[in-house]
Design a protein around this motif. Structure first.
Motif, PDB file in Angstrom:
ATOM      1  N   ALA A   1      36.025  -6.074  11.049  1.00  0.00           N
ATOM      2  CA  ALA A   1      34.599  -6.006  10.722  1.00  0.00           C
ATOM      3  C   ALA A   1      34.309  -6.452   9.300  1.00  0.00           C
ATOM      4  N   PHE A   2      35.085  -5.948   8.340  1.00  0.00           N
ATOM      5  CA  PHE A   2      34.774  -6.209   6.926  1.00  0.00           C
ATOM      6  C   PHE A   2      35.618  -7.331   6.332  1.00  0.00           C
ATOM      7  N   ASP A   3      36.944  -7.258   6.523  1.00  0.00           N
ATOM      8  CA  ASP A   3      37.821  -8.236   5.869  1.00  0.00           C
ATOM      9  C   ASP A   3      37.803  -9.594   6.550  1.00  0.00           C
ATOM     10  N   THR A   4      37.300  -9.661   7.780  1.00  0.00           N
ATOM     11  CA  THR A   4      37.246 -10.945   8.481  1.00  0.00           C
ATOM     12  C   THR A   4      35.804 -11.411   8.664  1.00  0.00           C
ATOM     13  N   ILE A   5      35.023 -10.671   9.468  1.00  0.00           N
ATOM     14  CA  ILE A   5      33.664 -11.126   9.796  1.00  0.00           C
ATOM     15  C   ILE A   5      32.760 -11.119   8.572  1.00  0.00           C
ATOM     16  N   TYR A   6      32.673  -9.962   7.885  1.00  0.00           N
ATOM     17  CA  TYR A   6      31.779  -9.902   6.726  1.00  0.00           C
ATOM     18  C   TYR A   6      32.255 -10.807   5.598  1.00  0.00           C
ATOM     19  N   ALA A   7      33.587 -10.863   5.372  1.00  0.00           N
ATOM     20  CA  ALA A   7      34.111 -11.706   4.294  1.00  0.00           C
ATOM     21  C   ALA A   7      33.768 -13.172   4.522  1.00  0.00           C
ATOM     22  N   GLU A   8      33.860 -13.621   5.780  1.00  0.00           N
ATOM     23  CA  GLU A   8      33.508 -15.007   6.081  1.00  0.00           C
ATOM     24  C   GLU A   8      32.004 -15.229   5.917  1.00  0.00           C
ATOM     25  N   GLY A   9      31.202 -14.238   6.304  1.00  0.00           N
ATOM     26  CA  GLY A   9      29.765 -14.348   6.097  1.00  0.00           C
ATOM     27  C   GLY A   9      29.406 -14.459   4.626  1.00  0.00           C
ATOM     28  N   GLN A  10      30.141 -13.708   3.788  1.00  0.00           N
ATOM     29  CA  GLN A  10      29.901 -13.769   2.343  1.00  0.00           C
ATOM     30  C   GLN A  10      30.308 -15.132   1.786  1.00  0.00           C
ATOM     31  N   ARG A  11      31.425 -15.668   2.244  1.00  0.00           N
ATOM     32  CA  ARG A  11      31.869 -16.984   1.780  1.00  0.00           C
ATOM     33  C   ARG A  11      30.837 -18.062   2.135  1.00  0.00           C
ATOM     34  N   ARG A  12      30.307 -17.987   3.337  1.00  0.00           N
ATOM     35  CA  ARG A  12      29.331 -19.009   3.752  1.00  0.00           C
ATOM     36  C   ARG A  12      28.021 -18.875   2.982  1.00  0.00           C
TER      37      ARG A  12
END
Length: 928
Positions: free
Chosen positions: A43-54
């Motif tokens: 949830a956080f280290d994959t999905i949210y982290a990628e959302g933040q990068r984009r």
């Protein structure tokens, strides 16, 4: 892939086993599974982290440079991701300037309300403050009638030489003036006239007769006069005059008042902040109780604490000499010295000797040095500002009221009370029309905060004093107030800290976020939250290396065979004990507890039992357990409480306490971090790393190189990597984002020098061993009884999935708390004593199957002769308790009382108990 889905392909972050998942958009999605199964990694280290990068990629080229420093999620591809908002169990605020009101923007709308419809009073006489407009002034002049001259006083800024004055007035088209009461025409000035030193110089704008129909001309003249006279206009009606001002002033005594604007009501703005405390509401003052913390000590024994430091040896000798000159014995306890002697030693000046308070004040000149600031802060106590009485604002701001309240008084209301006050706000039709949009937005935001269970908080509460759960719910309320659409919200166990009564309202808000067109992903263990979800993703089947796989993905009905599904269907459950431990004969009794919202509370706790303190959020549970029980027992068992008095921590008052003589020690096991550096980890915290280092030091290669156990420590020099100082990571400042840790370039994250890694046990280096999970290490160290016993306790509290060297910065609050429980279990076998263990919501972050294991651990502590007192909302723990103290009935001022105390069956029979209402069906075997 459906167009309305978020697809994650081959996610390998941490323990995720290359999973591919597809989550529907605009749905409430719950991610669940055993503790350590990979929920937060996804949830956080994959999905949210990628959302933040984009999101950063969409910003300026300056922002994009930080992408190289940010660790990239271990995932092949993420499609269909929306702008992401993370709402975590974390309170990052450290500033005392931030309050609940400023963090939620509710205070910003209050400032707008006071600025638009506030009623201003004079600070000196209390009269109403008014400001004139050309229209109101013209009406006053017309009411008088007769000849009138409209004029303005020449502003001080325009006072130049006589010649400059006349030339400027001619250029502006003004030809008539009145100088110290004498009228003049600029064309008829006598030779030698000089107005430079005149007391009053009025410039005539217009001459007319005030009769009906002339109001427009009078208003135009007055408007011109105000414009040229810097807001001041004068109507000359000989022999009297009327003075008008566009600036606010008292209608009784003509005292000027501050112009009203939103900035006036901000304690973070110089216009509104109290000058005495700069908007903090408190001032730091040196306090005798901190300078002389133990009056039982003598001067030689270190009674005056600042001068006990090694660098002040000369001052100590001078202190002893001055004391003897004053007729005092330096070996006598401080409290036995004469008051005159104590006063001289604290405040006096005798020859070269300077009292300790003047000494500390003199040191303030060197506050630019950090160690001086830290030294002085130890002896300063934050006391209510005498100028503003803790209200943070200056007198001008506090002179404005709405419906009889100042903005500080409104901010001091609990949110639930503020909501009622706003609904019943008595405003005139004009004021209500002006404030309509403000009141709508204000009421909506307050309603969100009440609905997430924070109705007991006041707007002036400092944000840094909130728990992680409270901070998360504030962030959730802000998200609702922002009214975003087509966004992705990721929440970490929002039900933590909530009583079952409030959980339903919280879930309703999550559904509102979804219904607004957003995708809501919730990491959650609470069955009520899981049942409200549209889609369930369960990871598992176990923790750590045994987890990280998709066990179920889809609607709830198809999850009946999974671990979570079995609890949902009732196939698995935590049962009610067949028999409870008897209460007594030894009791810990507290009478007359008073602190915060506690109202003369009497509490009895049977020793040798598992006791739960329950109640709605804000009912006084933590105050009773932390500030009263723990601090009072510390004082009785250890001699003094471990409070930081200079930071405002206090001990709750009680009338009496009995039964503490049956307790040898009191241990508070909270959710504070076990360390703030990556060097701190589980194996060092439970003190089991020493034996691992000794094993490596005994290897032939280590002996040939003369390595010692210290060589294999990353906390001391010798074998560790010196570039990262054994952390394995270096901290990178991200300027406008949270700082991140990246692997050390020198050691590659191994923490040690290469030659140290050459030493191996069964082919494994010290770095490899630190990567083992607790479960792995138990099997590999089965021939090391002491080490194996310590690791077994970690496994018993549900932490078998943790890596031995996992940095403390990556542990959740619940994991940190269970580590502390494990350390206590390890030490419990080494000591023969009766302890009282105080735990604050130990079920945080636990799956129901892990809760079952935790209950067994708590039972082991009780069976060993200890007493366990738990603050808890989890009904499965509450129903297993031997004794319950239920606080309430409501939060804030509506709580602070004992609703009921006794075994669970007795609490369930009390109609006034919210806990009892939810507990009764469980005790009867039904679903609550």
């Amino acid at each position: 892939m459906p167009e309305s889905a978020l697809r994650v392909t081959n996610a390998r972050q941490h323990n995720l086993k290359g999973i591919t998942v597809e989550l529907p958009h605009r749905r409430l999605v719950v991610i669940t599974g055993p503790s350590g199964s990979g929920k937060s990694s996804l949830a956080f280290d994959t999905i949210y982290a990628e959302g933040q990068r984009r999101y950063i990629e969409s910003l300026s080229s300056y922002a994009k440079q930080f992408l190289e420093r940010m660790p990239k999620p271990a995932v092949d591809r993420i499609e269909g991701i929306a702008p992401a908002v993370a709402i975590e169990q974390h309170n990052p605020t450290v500033s005392s300037r931030s309050t609940v009101g400023t963090a939620t923007e509710v205070y910003d709308y209050l400032r707008l309300l006071w600025a638009r419809v506030g009623s201003q009073q004079c600070r000196h006489c209390g009269g109403p403050v008014a400001r004139d407009t050309p229209t109101t002034a013209a009406a006053a002049v017309a009411a008088r009638g007769g000849p009138v001259q409209v004029a303005f006083p020449l502003p001080p800024s325009a006072r130049l030489s006589h010649q400059a004055i006349t030339e400027n007035l001619r250029a502006l088209g003004f030809l008539r003036v009145r100088v110290d009461g004498t009228p003049w025409h600029l064309d008829d000035l006598p030779p030698g006239a000089d107005w430079g030193d005149s007391t009053e110089l009025l410039v005539i704008v217009d001459r007319l007769v005030a009769v009906p129909g002339q109001e427009t001309r009078i208003a135009e003249a007055l408007a011109l006069a105000m414009a040229e006279g810097e807001g001041i206009a004068v109507a000359l009606l000989d022999p009297e005059r009327l003075r008008f001002t566009a600036h606010p002033a008292c209608s009784r005594c003509d005292t000027p008042a501050a112009p009203i604007s939103p900035a006036l009501f901000s304690f973070n703005n110089p216009r509104g902040a109290c000058g005495g405390c700069n908007g903090f509401g408190a001032v730091l003052e040196y306090d005798e109780s901190l300078v002389v913390p133990d009056p039982g000590r003598s001067l030689i024994g270190g009674a005056i604490d600042p001068w006990t430091k090694p660098r002040y040896e000369t001052r100590r000798r001078l202190l002893y000499d001055v004391a003897r000159k004053l007729g005092a014995d330096p070996t006598v306890p401080w409290r036995q010295l004469k008051s005159t002697v104590r006063r001289e030693l604290l405040w006096g000046k005798i020859g070269r000797f300077q009292g300790v308070f003047p000494f500390l004040k003199a040191l303030e000149e060197k506050r630019y040095k950090q160690y001086i600031r830290v030294f002085l802060r130890q002896y300063q106590l934050a006391k209510t500002c005498p100028a503003c009485q803790g209200q943070r604002l200056n007198g001008d701001a506090l002179a404005v009221t709405v419906a009889g309240r100042t903005i500080a008084q409104a901010a001091a209301l609990a949110l639930a009370d503020l909501q009622l006050w706003l609904r019943g706000l008595g405003l005139s039709d004009h004021a209500r029309a002006v404030a309509r949009d403000i009141l709508t937005e204000l009421g909506g935001r307050v309603e969100f905060l009440v609905d997430v269970g924070l109705g007991y908080l006041a707007l002036d509460r400092q944000t840094r004093t909130l728990s992680g759960g409270e901070a998360q719910r504030i962030a959730l309320a802000n998200a609702l107030g922002a009214r975003l659409v087509d966004s992705l919200y990721v929440l970490d166990e929002p039900s933590i800290g909530l009583h079952p009564r409030d959980t339903d309202r919280l879930l309703g808000l999550l559904c509102r976020l979804r219904d607004a067109g957003n995708t809501v992903i919730v990491v959650e263990h609470d069955l009520a939250a899981i049942e409200r979800a549209d889609y369930m993703l369960e990871l598992g089947p176990g923790s750590g290396e045994k987890g990280g796989r998709v066990v179920h993905a889809g609607p709830l009905p198809g999850a009946g065979e999974t671990l979570t599904g079995q609890y949902l269907t009732g196939a698995k459950r935590i049962g009610v004990p067949s028999a409870r431990r008897p209460a007594g004969p030894r009791w810990l009794t507290v009478r007359g507890a008073r602190h915060h919202n506690l109202q003369q509370v009497d509490v009895t706790i049977p020793l040798g039992t598992l006791t739960c303190v329950t109640g709605v959020s804000g009912s006084g549970k933590s105050t009773l357990v932390h500030d009263v029980l723990y601090r009072q027992l510390e004082a009785r068992l250890h001699g003094s409480p471990s409070i930081k008095a200079h930071l405002g921590e206090t001990v709750g008052d009680i009338a009496s306490m009995t039964g503490h003589e049956w307790i040898q020690d009191v241990i508070l096991i909270d959710q504070s971090p076990i360390g703030r550096s990556p060097r701190s980890n589980p194996i060092t915290y439970v003190k089991a790393f020493d034996e691992i280092r000794e094993l490596f030091a005994e290897q032939p290669m280590a002996r040939s190189r003369r390595y010692t156990p210290a060589t294999f420590s990353f906390n001391t020099g010798g074998g560790r990597c010196e570039q990262c100082e054994g952390a394995g990571q270096v901290q990178v400042e991200m300027v406008f984002l949270a700082d991140v840790f990246v692997p050390c370039d020198s050691c590659g994250g191994t923490r040690f020098r290469r030659e140290v890694l050459d030493v191996r046990i069964r082919g494994q280096s010290i770095h490899d061993v630190l990567q083992w999970t607790v479960d792995d290490a138990i099997g590999r160290f089965r021939h090391q009884p002491r080490l194996g016993a310590a690791l077994w306790q970690l496994q018993q509290v549900g932490l078998g999935y943790l890596r031995l060297g996992q940095p403390a910065t990556t542990l959740s609050g619940g994991e940190a708390q269970r580590l502390k429980i494990a350390r206590e279990l390890i030490q419990a076998g080494k000591r023969d004593s009766r302890k009282l263990y105080l735990l604050d919501e130990p079920t945080t972050g636990l799956h129901l199957d892990d809760v079952r294991q935790l209950i067994a651990v708590l039972d082991r502590l009780v069976d060993a002769g200890h007493t366990v007192l738990v603050i808890e909302h989890h009904l499965d723990v509450i129903k297993r308790a031997d004794w319950i103290v239920d606080m309430g009935p409501e939060a804030g001022d509506g709580g602070g009382r004992v609703v009921a105390q006794g075994p669970p069956e007795a609490i369930a029979a009390v109609a006034a108990s919210h806990t009892g209402r939810f507990l009764a069906p469980l005790l009867a075997g039904a679903k609550p």
